[in-house]
Design an enzyme around this catalytic site. Structure first.
Site, PDB file in Angstrom:
ATOM      1  N   LYS A  24      42.612  50.793  38.616  1.00 28.36           N
ATOM      2  CA  LYS A  24      42.265  49.755  36.867  1.00 28.36           C
ATOM      3  C   LYS A  24      41.142  50.178  37.149  1.00 28.36           C
ATOM      4  CE  LYS A  24      43.346  45.562  35.535  1.00 28.36           C
ATOM      5  NZ  LYS A  24      41.847  44.867  35.168  1.00 28.36           N
ATOM      6  N   ARG A  29      35.852  52.336  34.871  1.00 28.84           N
ATOM      7  CA  ARG A  29      34.546  52.322  35.714  1.00 28.84           C
ATOM      8  C   ARG A  29      34.088  54.276  34.859  1.00 28.84           C
ATOM      9  NH1 ARG A  29      35.231  48.158  37.805  1.00 28.84           N
ATOM     10  NH2 ARG A  29      33.927  46.889  38.429  1.00 28.84           N
ATOM     11  N   ASP A  51      45.146  47.677  29.440  1.00 30.82           N
ATOM     12  CA  ASP A  51      43.625  47.904  29.207  1.00 30.82           C
ATOM     13  C   ASP A  51      42.787  48.792  29.162  1.00 30.82           C
ATOM     14  OD1 ASP A  51      44.330  44.713  29.270  1.00 30.82           O
ATOM     15  OD2 ASP A  51      42.810  44.326  31.503  1.00 30.82           O
ATOM     16  N   ASN A  95      42.520  41.431  25.215  1.00 30.70           N
ATOM     17  CA  ASN A  95      42.598  40.663  26.774  1.00 30.70           C
ATOM     18  C   ASN A  95      41.563  40.618  27.709  1.00 30.70           C
ATOM     19  OD1 ASN A  95      42.224  37.475  27.553  1.00 30.70           O
ATOM     20  ND2 ASN A  95      43.936  37.586  27.689  1.00 30.70           N
ATOM     21  N   GLY A  97      39.205  41.343  29.887  1.00 28.79           N
ATOM     22  CA  GLY A  97      37.741  41.216  30.356  1.00 28.79           C
ATOM     23  C   GLY A  97      36.902  42.225  30.670  1.00 28.79           C
ATOM     24  N   ARG A 125      36.556  32.979  27.581  1.00 25.31           N
ATOM     25  CA  ARG A 125      35.916  34.057  28.364  1.00 25.31           C
ATOM     26  C   ARG A 125      34.852  33.931  28.250  1.00 25.31           C
ATOM     27  NH1 ARG A 125      40.290  38.115  30.942  1.00 25.31           N
ATOM     28  NH2 ARG A 125      40.075  38.080  32.519  1.00 25.31           N
ATOM     29  N   SER A 171      31.657  35.968  37.425  1.00 25.02           N
ATOM     30  CA  SER A 171      32.155  37.830  36.405  1.00 25.02           C
ATOM     31  C   SER A 171      31.404  38.878  37.581  1.00 25.02           C
ATOM     32  CB  SER A 171      33.384  38.151  35.901  1.00 25.02           C
ATOM     33  OG  SER A 171      33.660  39.314  36.159  1.00 25.02           O
ATOM     34  N   GLN A 173      31.436  41.641  37.226  1.00 27.01           N
ATOM     35  CA  GLN A 173      31.472  42.729  36.222  1.00 27.01           C
ATOM     36  C   GLN A 173      29.709  42.588  35.295  1.00 27.01           C
ATOM     37  OE1 GLN A 173      35.626  41.635  34.600  1.00 27.01           O
ATOM     38  NE2 GLN A 173      37.082  42.809  35.658  1.00 27.01           N
ATOM     39  N   ASP A 315      42.023  37.670  43.347  1.00 28.14           N
ATOM     40  CA  ASP A 315      42.825  38.913  41.603  1.00 28.14           C
ATOM     41  C   ASP A 315      44.413  38.460  42.781  1.00 28.14           C
ATOM     42  OD1 ASP A 315      42.200  38.856  39.572  1.00 28.14           O
ATOM     43  OD2 ASP A 315      41.819  41.333  39.838  1.00 28.14           O
ATOM     44  N   GLU A 343      42.666  36.418  32.370  1.00 26.57           N
ATOM     45  CA  GLU A 343      43.731  36.046  31.448  1.00 26.57           C
ATOM     46  C   GLU A 343      44.453  35.113  31.386  1.00 26.57           C
ATOM     47  OE1 GLU A 343      43.388  40.197  32.343  1.00 26.57           O
ATOM     48  OE2 GLU A 343      43.158  38.271  33.240  1.00 26.57           O
ATOM     49  N   ARG A 346      44.585  30.492  36.264  1.00 29.93           N
ATOM     50  CA  ARG A 346      44.990  31.401  37.167  1.00 29.93           C
ATOM     51  C   ARG A 346      44.844  29.660  37.952  1.00 29.93           C
ATOM     52  NH1 ARG A 346      43.458  37.580  37.799  1.00 29.93           N
ATOM     53  NH2 ARG A 346      44.675  38.547  35.888  1.00 29.93           N
ATOM     54  N   HIS A 388      49.657  39.117  33.563  1.00 27.87           N
ATOM     55  CA  HIS A 388      50.193  40.556  34.050  1.00 27.87           C
ATOM     56  C   HIS A 388      50.210  39.687  35.873  1.00 27.87           C
ATOM     57  CE1 HIS A 388      45.910  42.691  35.357  1.00 27.87           C
ATOM     58  NE2 HIS A 388      45.635  41.832  34.769  1.00 27.87           N
ATOM     59  N   ARG A 389      49.409  39.534  36.362  1.00 27.06           N
ATOM     60  CA  ARG A 389      49.059  38.955  37.194  1.00 27.06           C
ATOM     61  C   ARG A 389      50.412  37.433  38.000  1.00 27.06           C
ATOM     62  NH1 ARG A 389      46.608  42.994  39.654  1.00 27.06           N
ATOM     63  NH2 ARG A 389      45.313  44.012  38.721  1.00 27.06           N
ATOM     64  N   LYS A 414      49.376  45.511  30.656  1.00 28.07           N
ATOM     65  CA  LYS A 414      48.074  45.219  31.089  1.00 28.07           C
ATOM     66  C   LYS A 414      47.289  46.055  32.539  1.00 28.07           C
ATOM     67  CE  LYS A 414      44.444  41.738  31.392  1.00 28.07           C
ATOM     68  NZ  LYS A 414      43.895  42.346  30.239  1.00 28.07           N
TER      69      LYS A 414
END
Length: 429
Positions: A24, A29, A51, A95, A97, A125, A171, A173, A315, A343, A346, A388-389, A414
């Site tokens: 993913k 990217r 996603d 959702n 991010g 978020r 993050s 990201q 994750d 998400e 967690r 999802h996780r 996702k």
């Protein structure tokens, strides 16, 4: 969307081979770099999941041509002639991010006005660090609701270049978004960051991909990179490696059932940080064997508790948490406060769901303390919390604890739409 319930059956010992979907993180990217390229690109083995489809849809709204070929397992991207077409409607990102943060950097490379929004959870978020960084670089922005959160309107005439320092503690990201966009600036970009950086291996992944595509950059210090600009991304012919995050659930299945799972294609040279979960499982008592196309994980006779800083692989916390619930002793997961803006929250959600199994667990501001031992059958279904996780990790716990059902099982779409089909293979040994 109505929630589906998935009942999990226990197995004595798994023994199977699992073919993995594309990564993913790499697919996201590659999509952005292809949209920034100066010609038609082909992405091979892309992940086609909720996603990445949201990112692809956003790029279409911005004028790129996106064509999925499911038969050939390829994705063709033709960038627009001008960056970017102004969408007639808001860019809706569910959702995701990752999509939101990376696309904020991408939209800034062109000209126009762009409104990015998403689900109720995405609006919770944070995006303030990337917005402030873009503001330093000449981009105008306006949050339409809570300051520092989506929905956000970006007004850009292109990145002007210059020096910026970003806070990526929530993050990585935010930092990856700037790095991906930086070759398309009008002049050199000097990108610095404060410590700590959440999930820094994802920044290394971004830089590795940029380097593969010939993008030049220079380390000025341990916390600053200079990217000459403008540079042109070349058309891509890019092979997406298999997703180590998706593989983690099957590695954990081997650990919990004392069985054996072979996952492919994945190599020890993977640029994904989540591949490091193998080292953690080895410390907990598993045997890891690399083979020509993949890796084989064998569970040991017993699992040992672990004390671990998981900032680099956050994750993997739900996965490690369910393994720790069955390990001998007290496990301590540390330095992952940023999991609260994923998400779901967690840390809170993992603790709450483990309590259904009568697992003693203590929630800390930045982690979890889990007393391992015998998890008991839950009296109520596990809630996925649209994460999802959470759904995938607790499904694995259901292999060794009777009576587990996952409420909201569709959340796996996702990142891993074929998860449940692959999961069934674990019980077919």
């Amino acid at each position: 969307m109505s929630e589906s319930v998935k009942k999990i059956g226990t197995v004595s010992k798994v023994n199977c081979a699992i073919g993995l979907p594309g990564s993913k993180s790499v697919t996201h990217r590659a999509l952005l770099m292809a949209a920034l390229a100066d010609g038609k690109s082909v992405i091979r083995n892309p992940l086609k999941a909720e996603d990445t489809l949201l990112t692809a849809g956003a790029l279409r709204q911005l004028g790129a041509e996106i064509n999925w070929d499911d038969e050939q397992e390829t994705l063709c991207v033709i960038p627009p002639q001008h960056r970017w077409r102004e969408p007639a409607k808001p860019i809706l990102l569910g959702n995701s991010g990752t999509s939101m943060r990376l696309l904020l950097g991408l939209t800034a490379t062109g000209s126009g006005r762009f409104l990015l929004d998403g689900s109720a959870r995405l609006r919770e978020r944070p995006i303030d660090p990337i917005l402030k960084a873009l503001g330093t670089l000449g981009i105008q922005y306006r949050c339409l609701g809570v300051p520092g959160f989506p929905p956000v309107e970006i007004q850009s005439r292109g990145l002007r270049g210059g020096e910026v320092v970003i806070d990526a503690s929530q993050s990585s990201q935010f930092l990856s978004a700037l790095l991906i966009a930086s070759p398309c600036a009008q002049s050199e970009m000097r990108i610095g960051w404060r410590q700590p950086v959440a999930s820094f291996p994802y920044v290394q992944l971004t830089l590795t991909m940029m380097e593969k595509l010939g993008m030049k950059y220079q380390w000025l210090s341990a916390q600053q990179i200079a990217v000459p600009a403008p540079q042109n991304y070349p058309p891509l012919d890019y092979q997406v490696e298999a997703d180590c995050s998706s593989a983690s659930y099957f590695w954990a299945a081997a650990a919990l059932t004392r069985g054996e799972v072979y996952t492919y294609p994945v190599s020890p040279g993977s640029s994904q940080g989540d591949c490091r979960l193998l080292e953690v499982l080895e410390r907990m008592g598993c045997t890891i064997e690399w083979e020509e196309r993949g890796v084989r994980v064998r569970g040991g006779e017993s699992l040992q508790a672990i004390d671990l800083d998981m900032n680099d692989i956050p994750d993997m916390v739900p996965t490690i948490a369910v393994v720790a619930a069955c390990a001998e002793g007290r496990s301590h997961i540390r330095n992952v406060a940023h999991l609260r803006v994923k998400e779901s929250d967690r840390l809170h959600v993992v603790a709450m769901e483990l309590e259904k199994f009568a697992v003693p667990v203590r929630e800390l501001p930045d982690g979890l303390v889990i007393e391992g031992g015998k998890a008991r059958p839950p009296q109520t279904p596990v809630e996925s919390h649209d994460d999802h996780r959470i759904a995938m990790a607790f499904a694995v716990l259901g292999l060794v604890v009777e009576g587990v059902a996952i409420q909201g099982a569709e959340a796996v779409g996702k990142s891993f739409p074929s998860f449940w089909e692959n999961f069934e293979l674990l019980g077919s040994a």
